[in-house]
Design a protein around this motif. Structure first.
Motif, PDB file in Angstrom:
ATOM      1  N   LYS A 197      -1.891  -6.041  -3.232  1.00 36.33           N
ATOM      2  CA  LYS A 197      -2.785  -5.010  -2.252  1.00 36.33           C
ATOM      3  C   LYS A 197      -1.615  -3.839  -1.861  1.00 36.33           C
ATOM      4  N   LEU A 198      -0.634  -3.884  -1.261  1.00 38.48           N
ATOM      5  CA  LEU A 198       0.300  -3.064  -1.032  1.00 38.48           C
ATOM      6  C   LEU A 198       0.745  -2.484  -2.227  1.00 38.48           C
ATOM      7  N   LEU A 199       1.062  -2.900  -3.384  1.00 37.03           N
ATOM      8  CA  LEU A 199       1.497  -2.080  -4.377  1.00 37.03           C
ATOM      9  C   LEU A 199       0.100  -1.239  -4.880  1.00 37.03           C
ATOM     10  N   TYR A 200      -1.086  -1.653  -4.826  1.00 35.38           N
ATOM     11  CA  TYR A 200      -1.962  -0.850  -5.159  1.00 35.38           C
ATOM     12  C   TYR A 200      -2.086   0.534  -4.355  1.00 35.38           C
ATOM     13  N   LYS A 201      -1.793   0.207  -2.822  1.00 34.33           N
ATOM     14  CA  LYS A 201      -1.868   1.355  -1.952  1.00 34.33           C
ATOM     15  C   LYS A 201      -0.724   2.597  -2.163  1.00 34.33           C
ATOM     16  N   VAL A 202       0.304   1.985  -2.572  1.00 36.43           N
ATOM     17  CA  VAL A 202       1.376   2.744  -3.180  1.00 36.43           C
ATOM     18  C   VAL A 202       1.199   3.277  -4.349  1.00 36.43           C
ATOM     19  N   GLU A 226       5.424   6.765 -12.233  1.00 40.40           N
ATOM     20  CA  GLU A 226       5.729   5.605 -11.501  1.00 40.40           C
ATOM     21  C   GLU A 226       4.455   4.849 -10.793  1.00 40.40           C
ATOM     22  N   ALA A 227       3.164   5.514 -10.940  1.00 43.86           N
ATOM     23  CA  ALA A 227       2.071   4.850 -10.440  1.00 43.86           C
ATOM     24  C   ALA A 227       1.761   3.620 -11.715  1.00 43.86           C
ATOM     25  N   ILE A 228       1.873   3.999 -12.665  1.00 44.47           N
ATOM     26  CA  ILE A 228       1.501   3.141 -13.758  1.00 44.47           C
ATOM     27  C   ILE A 228       2.631   2.065 -13.780  1.00 44.47           C
ATOM     28  N   LYS A 229       3.828   2.257 -13.239  1.00 41.93           N
ATOM     29  CA  LYS A 229       4.755   0.846 -13.354  1.00 41.93           C
ATOM     30  C   LYS A 229       4.347   0.190 -12.155  1.00 41.93           C
ATOM     31  N   THR A 230       3.918   0.921 -10.755  1.00 40.38           N
ATOM     32  CA  THR A 230       3.552   0.082  -9.530  1.00 40.38           C
ATOM     33  C   THR A 230       2.383  -0.697  -9.852  1.00 40.38           C
ATOM     34  N   LEU A 231       1.220   0.008 -10.554  1.00 34.95           N
ATOM     35  CA  LEU A 231       0.028  -0.828 -10.975  1.00 34.95           C
ATOM     36  C   LEU A 231       0.349  -2.106 -11.792  1.00 34.95           C
ATOM     37  N   LYS A 232       1.292  -1.888 -12.655  1.00 37.77           N
ATOM     38  CA  LYS A 232       1.643  -3.298 -13.871  1.00 37.77           C
ATOM     39  C   LYS A 232       2.226  -3.982 -12.748  1.00 37.77           C
ATOM     40  N   LYS A 233       3.079  -3.791 -11.783  1.00 37.39           N
ATOM     41  CA  LYS A 233       3.687  -4.851 -10.866  1.00 37.39           C
ATOM     42  C   LYS A 233       2.341  -5.539 -10.163  1.00 37.39           C
ATOM     43  N   ALA A 234       1.515  -4.366  -9.610  1.00 36.80           N
ATOM     44  CA  ALA A 234       0.338  -5.269  -8.961  1.00 36.80           C
ATOM     45  C   ALA A 234      -0.434  -6.145  -9.831  1.00 36.80           C
ATOM     46  N   VAL A 235      -0.725  -5.690 -10.923  1.00 39.14           N
ATOM     47  CA  VAL A 235      -1.329  -6.658 -11.713  1.00 39.14           C
ATOM     48  C   VAL A 235      -0.787  -7.836 -12.381  1.00 39.14           C
ATOM     49  N   LEU A 236       0.502  -7.820 -12.369  1.00 40.62           N
ATOM     50  CA  LEU A 236       1.360  -9.344 -12.754  1.00 40.62           C
ATOM     51  C   LEU A 236       1.583 -10.081 -11.286  1.00 40.62           C
ATOM     52  N   ALA A 237       1.348  -9.220 -10.128  1.00 41.05           N
ATOM     53  CA  ALA A 237       1.251 -10.026  -9.054  1.00 41.05           C
ATOM     54  C   ALA A 237       0.201 -10.920  -8.640  1.00 41.05           C
ATOM     55  N   ASP A 238      -1.088 -10.158  -9.252  1.00 40.64           N
ATOM     56  CA  ASP A 238      -2.386 -10.755  -8.981  1.00 40.64           C
ATOM     57  C   ASP A 238      -3.415 -10.423  -9.813  1.00 40.64           C
ATOM     58  N   PRO A 239      -3.362 -11.051 -11.182  1.00 42.21           N
ATOM     59  CA  PRO A 239      -3.998 -10.568 -12.237  1.00 42.21           C
ATOM     60  C   PRO A 239      -5.777 -10.303 -11.720  1.00 42.21           C
ATOM     61  N   LYS A 240      -6.015 -11.074 -10.787  1.00 41.68           N
ATOM     62  CA  LYS A 240      -7.480 -10.954 -10.306  1.00 41.68           C
ATOM     63  C   LYS A 240      -7.858  -9.965  -9.077  1.00 41.68           C
ATOM     64  N   HIS A 241      -6.788  -8.952  -8.900  1.00 42.74           N
ATOM     65  CA  HIS A 241      -7.200  -7.780  -7.913  1.00 42.74           C
ATOM     66  C   HIS A 241      -7.732  -6.887  -8.832  1.00 42.74           C
ATOM     67  N   LEU A 242      -9.021  -6.813  -8.618  1.00 44.28           N
ATOM     68  CA  LEU A 242      -9.697  -5.740  -9.385  1.00 44.28           C
ATOM     69  C   LEU A 242      -9.384  -4.221  -9.148  1.00 44.28           C
ATOM     70  N   PRO A 243      -9.052  -3.772  -7.946  1.00 45.72           N
ATOM     71  CA  PRO A 243      -8.620  -2.534  -7.830  1.00 45.72           C
ATOM     72  C   PRO A 243      -7.670  -1.931  -8.589  1.00 45.72           C
ATOM     73  N   SER A 244      -6.395  -2.892  -8.623  1.00 44.24           N
ATOM     74  CA  SER A 244      -5.296  -2.503  -9.467  1.00 44.24           C
ATOM     75  C   SER A 244      -5.641  -2.744 -11.105  1.00 44.24           C
ATOM     76  N   GLN A 245      -6.583  -3.566 -11.381  1.00 42.14           N
ATOM     77  CA  GLN A 245      -6.908  -3.741 -12.715  1.00 42.14           C
ATOM     78  C   GLN A 245      -7.575  -2.339 -13.308  1.00 42.14           C
ATOM     79  N   ILE A 246      -8.586  -1.903 -12.406  1.00 38.76           N
ATOM     80  CA  ILE A 246      -9.307  -0.706 -12.898  1.00 38.76           C
ATOM     81  C   ILE A 246      -8.519   0.678 -12.926  1.00 38.76           C
ATOM     82  N   ALA A 247      -7.740   0.584 -11.922  1.00 37.48           N
ATOM     83  CA  ALA A 247      -6.814   1.817 -11.715  1.00 37.48           C
ATOM     84  C   ALA A 247      -5.762   1.923 -12.834  1.00 37.48           C
TER      85      ALA A 247
END
Length: 935
Positions: A652-657, A669-690
């Protein structure tokens, strides 16, 4: 002859505020005259006069984009970097076309030694094929300076593939191969360049470099002399010549070259360093030191941390730095500790915790496996090792290890709680909730697990679960005011406002001075727009608790929401007298300063807050926003990288960043951050879509496709995966496939967003009647849906159905009377219908949105065709500055120039428009006009 028109996104249709560029223009005609004079002065190589004219133009109209761009380019040519950066940045903020800015920005980054930034921000694939070779060259130069020679060669090769006749890519390749020590390869590239252009100064420089590398100093010097005779500003050749002159102890001549470098390249620290060497060997020590200090001020030098040699302090340092979340320092010190004291198990546990905090679970596994063999019944080691296995996806091993840890622990419930809290600290909300639920199920009175569960569920939008846990705790302790207040918060999240109010009032009944419940009641009042009631409630309590900072801060926020920033600031001033270091007070004050446009003061307050707590996510976010508001983008981007590091595994925090990084146009850097978010929680749809959207637009489309396909398999009954696949197909220009995907998505979940994507795809496949019918059918059922209505109006206008378009734009303007695009389009409709109101509407559109190229083009074209080409040219120039790739605008400029009898300039513009290879409205008339001018 129709100006370029674009559909307004839904977000803009619903906006309640207008563009920030609504400043009145003092004298449009004078600004345009000064700009045209500057162009002619530049063509005559009279740059000082051009600068004066451009400054005069900007004094008349500070938002004149074309003037900012040209002034930035001239300053860059003069190596006035700070002035160039100011102008180019201003042009970018005013909406200048990136295609016009990208080359001067790339050159600026090279001059400023910002090689990483150049590589991150400049993506050739986002620009036209004509621009791509030059941008690949800039990237190649940056990679060379970073020592990444293979990457540099790749960039030069891509430039050559796109434009085989470009000599600079061969020169870049030769230079890079020479740096690698491949003299034969450098010679081969140089020979090819010589065949193309034997007298090119760049080629002579490479020949000199080859001779220089082989020890032929006199031969190299001859080539460098030839290079500089043809191109005096060739910095690398001049620095190379200085090196040879210094080797030959010809210091006086070297200093002459260094004087040139100082005059023209004062920003380059190499000049300061070389001068310091000459001064030092001539015993001018003080002057030499001064030059070195100047070089040091230019460069950012990071000194490595010194690790103490006293082993006894290493554990203390590890503990302190771990507590401060300085994990890099903690790890380095603890690694030294366990090497010196391998028998001390505490060091391993703390080191493992720090490595987990850094998201390095593989290192934890490597570290702890042999330690656990020596200490087979240490449940804490098992817990850490199990957590590491969980983080690497080895869930079977993780379950086994954590079950053993739970069995060995004296308190199984507590181990579940501890695991859950540890997972929560790492941002793993879903797994944390599972562990805490296991603990809470065994003991509903476990408030440590329960309160965290409520917070997790509220943050995830699972209000029913939050309410279930909160009620269970209150049943166990019906007079616990903290739990009653928490239940009220859960009820708010479930939109049970009446019950929430009862809970907060019950808490106050049990404890009349319970501030948290008063604050929550005040927020309920404010949410219901009962601002006076909210203020009265909080002020009454403040009369009893005169120094309560929380109450003062809440009152300030309510006043700010009510549009009273002065009163808000007054409350916060009182709060700061009580507690100068209160983070909530400082955050609220930052919002007030930003709201009132006092960005410099906001930065100062945010920096003060960071000194108090540099790891607070809200503080860092506020600081970054302040930097952006104060035009300190680089500092803001650095803050976002820190925030991403500190967010660890909180999707959630990674997605906001990542959203912040995307807003600040730091896509890399946004792509790197979103990859971390998806790795942290593969079910976090906002990060997956973004991540799919960002990879598609700024990263690697093949990755976007793979992720979108996975999402379609995971969510077969949702439309978003199909929509993403449609977006990818559109990106690949596979429009037929895009239609299929969008149609599937629309069938699953009909909505206007997918509708418009399907509409665009149908248009791209020339299925215009289907596209038109799609909108018409939708509007029959949804007549108030503004986005499709705007699209249909534009379709009618493009097809020349002006009467129908007029009715539709009239309807839209009744809802959105100040929407500039609707005013612009209706102005064009009126222009074609011969309605004299066209000019007034076009002027209103530009007043409301002076940054819109369509609005400027429409107004400029109407003015040019109604007897005022000089004034019209000003607007047409502005339109080109914001949309340089549109040939129709260049045709309009050419027509206006021809009306002013500036025929040579008109011919140049027409040739650019017709050579673009694009079709545009008025192309036949443009050809006729060019033939006329060529007679």
């Amino acid at each position: 002859m129709r100006p370029p028109l674009r559909r307004i996104p839904a977000a803009l249709l619903l906006a309640s505020t207008l563009s920030p560029f609504q400043a009145a223009i003092s004298d449009e005609i004078r600004a345009g005259q000064f700009y045209e004079q500057a162009i002619q002065a530049q063509q005559n190589q009279n740059l000082p006069e051009a600068i004066i004219d451009l400054k005069n133009a900007l004094q008349e109209n500070p938002n004149y984009v074309a003037a900012h761009i040209l002034l930035g380019e001239i300053y860059l040519k003069q190596q006035s970097l700070s002035e160039a950066e100011v102008q180019l940045t201003q042009a970018k903020q005013l909406g200048a076309d990136q295609a016009l800015l990208i080359k001067p920005l790339a050159q600026l980054y090279l001059y400023q030694l910002k090689y990483d930034q150049l590589i991150k921000e400049i993506d050739p694939s986002r620009f036209s094929r004509d621009l791509q070779p030059t941008l690949h060259l800039f990237r190649g130069h940056a990679y060379v300076q970073l020592g990444e020679l293979s990457a540099a060669l790749n960039e030069y090769d891509m430039a050559s593939q796109i434009n085989p006749g470009q000599i600079d890519s061969l020169i870049g390749r030769a230079n890079t191969l020479l740096r690698r020590g491949d003299i034969d390869g450098a010679r081969t590239a140089t020979d090819k360049a010589l065949q193309m252009k034997p007298d090119d100064p760049g080629v002579r420089f490479v020949i000199g470099s080859i001779k220089h590398s082989q020890g032929d100093l006199n031969g190299a010097l001859t080539e460098y002399d030839a290079t500089l005779a043809a191109q005096p500003e060739h910095l690398d050749a001049r620095l190379a010549r200085i090196g040879i002159l210094m080797d030959q102890h010809r210091d006086d001549q070297a200093l002459q070259d260094l004087d040139y470098v100082k005059e023209h390249y004062s920003f380059d620290p190499r000049g300061n360093y070389l001068r310091s060497v000459i001064l030092a060997r001539n015993n001018r020590i003080d002057e030499s030191v001064k030059e070195l200090n100047t070089a040091a001020d230019t460069l950012v030098n990071l000194k490595p941390e010194l690790v103490t040699a006293h082993a006894q302090t290493l554990m203390l340092s590890g503990l302190v730095n771990f507590g401060l979340q300085r994990y890099d320092i903690a790890v380095s010190h603890l690694q030294l500790y366990v090497r010196q004291f391998p028998e001390q198990i505490g060091g391993y546990k703390l080191l493992a915790s720090a490595l987990l905090a850094k998201n390095e679970p593989e290192q934890v596994i490597t570290l702890l496996k042999p330690v656990l063999v020596r200490n087979p019944r240490d449940y804490r080691l098992m817990f850490l090792l199990g957590s590491a296995y969980m983080r690497t996806g080895r869930h079977d091993l993780a379950s086994t290890m954590l079950e053993k840890a739970s069995a060995l622990s004296a308190d199984g419930e507590q181990i579940h709680t501890e695991i859950g809290l540890n997972l929560l600290s790492m941002g793993q909300e879903q797994m944390a909730a599972e562990e805490l639920e296991a603990s809470f199920k065994n003991n509903p009175g476990n408030t440590q697990a329960g309160t965290h569960l409520v917070s997790i569920y509220i943050s995830r939008g699972e209000s029913a679960n939050a309410l279930r846990v909160a009620k269970a705790m209150v049943e166990q302790a019906p007079k616990n005011i903290t739990l009653i207040n928490l239940m009220g918060t859960a009820q708010v999240s479930a939109k049970q406002y009446k019950q929430a109010r009862q809970s907060f009032e019950r808490a106050i009944e049990l404890e009349p001075n319970f501030v948290a419940a008063y604050v929550n009641l005040g927020r309920l009042d404010a949410a219901e727009n009962k601002l006076d009631a909210a203020k009265s409630r909080l002020e009454n309590l403040l009369n009893k608790q005169t120094d309560n900072v929380t109450l003062m801060t809440e009152l300030a926020l309510i006043e700010l929401a009510a549009g009273n920033p002065e009163r808000a600031e007054s409350w916060l001033a009182k709060a700061r007298k009580v507690d100068q270091k209160s983070i909530p007070v400082l955050l609220a004050l930052i919002e007030v300063k930003l709201h009132t446009g006092k960005t410099t003061e906001a930065v100062s307050i945010a920096e003060a807050a960071e000194l108090i707590d540099k790891n607070d996510h809200k503080v860092l976010d506020a600081l970054a926003r302040c930097y952006l508001a104060n035009n300190s983008r680089d500092r803001a981007l650095a803050i976002y990288i820190r925030m991403a590091d500190q967010a660890r595994l909180s999707a959630k925090l990674l997605y906001k960043v990542a959203r912040r990084q995307l807003d600040a146009e730091d896509q890399y850097e946004a792509i790197k951050t979103l990859k971390k978010a998806v790795l942290a929680d593969p079910k976090h749809l906002p990060s997956q879509i973004a991540l799919v959207e960002t990879e598609l637009n700024y990263g690697k489309p093949v990755f976007a496709l793979s992720r979108a396909e996975n999402l379609r398999q995971q969510y077969p009954n949702r439309s978003f995966a199909r929509t993403l696949l449609g977006d990818i197909a559109m990106h690949d220009k596979n429009y037929a496939l895009a239609v299929t995907h969008f149609q599937e998505g629309f069938n699953l979940e009909p909505n206007s967003q997918v509708l418009m994507k399907l509409f665009d795809a149908l248009k791209q496949t020339d299925r215009n009647s289907e596209a038109y019918g799609l909108l018409s059918n939708w509007l029959e059922k949804h007549p108030e849906d503004n986005v499709p209505l705007a699209a249909l109006a534009e379709e009618n206008m493009r097809a020349g159905r002006f009467a129908a378009a007029e009715k539709q734009y009239d309807k839209l303007l009744k809802k959105f009377p100040d929407e500039p695009q609707f005013l612009n389009n209706l102005a064009y409709v009126y222009f074609n219908l011969g309605n004299p109101k066209a000019l007034v509407l076009a002027e209103n559109a530009v007043k409301l949105a002076p940054e819109h190229p369509s609005a400027n083009d429409t107004l400029g074209w109407i003015l040019a065709n109604t007897g005022n080409p000089e004034k019209g040219l000003r607007y047409l120039r502005d339109a080109h500055s914001r949309l340089s790739g549109d040939p129709e605008i260049r045709y309009h400029i050419a027509a206006a120039l021809e009306m002013l009898q500036r025929n040579d300039e008109a011919k140049a513009e027409l040739q650019e428009a017709l050579n673009s290879g694009q079709s545009f409205n008025g192309i036949d008339k443009a050809k006729i006009l060019l033939e006329k001018l060529n007679r």
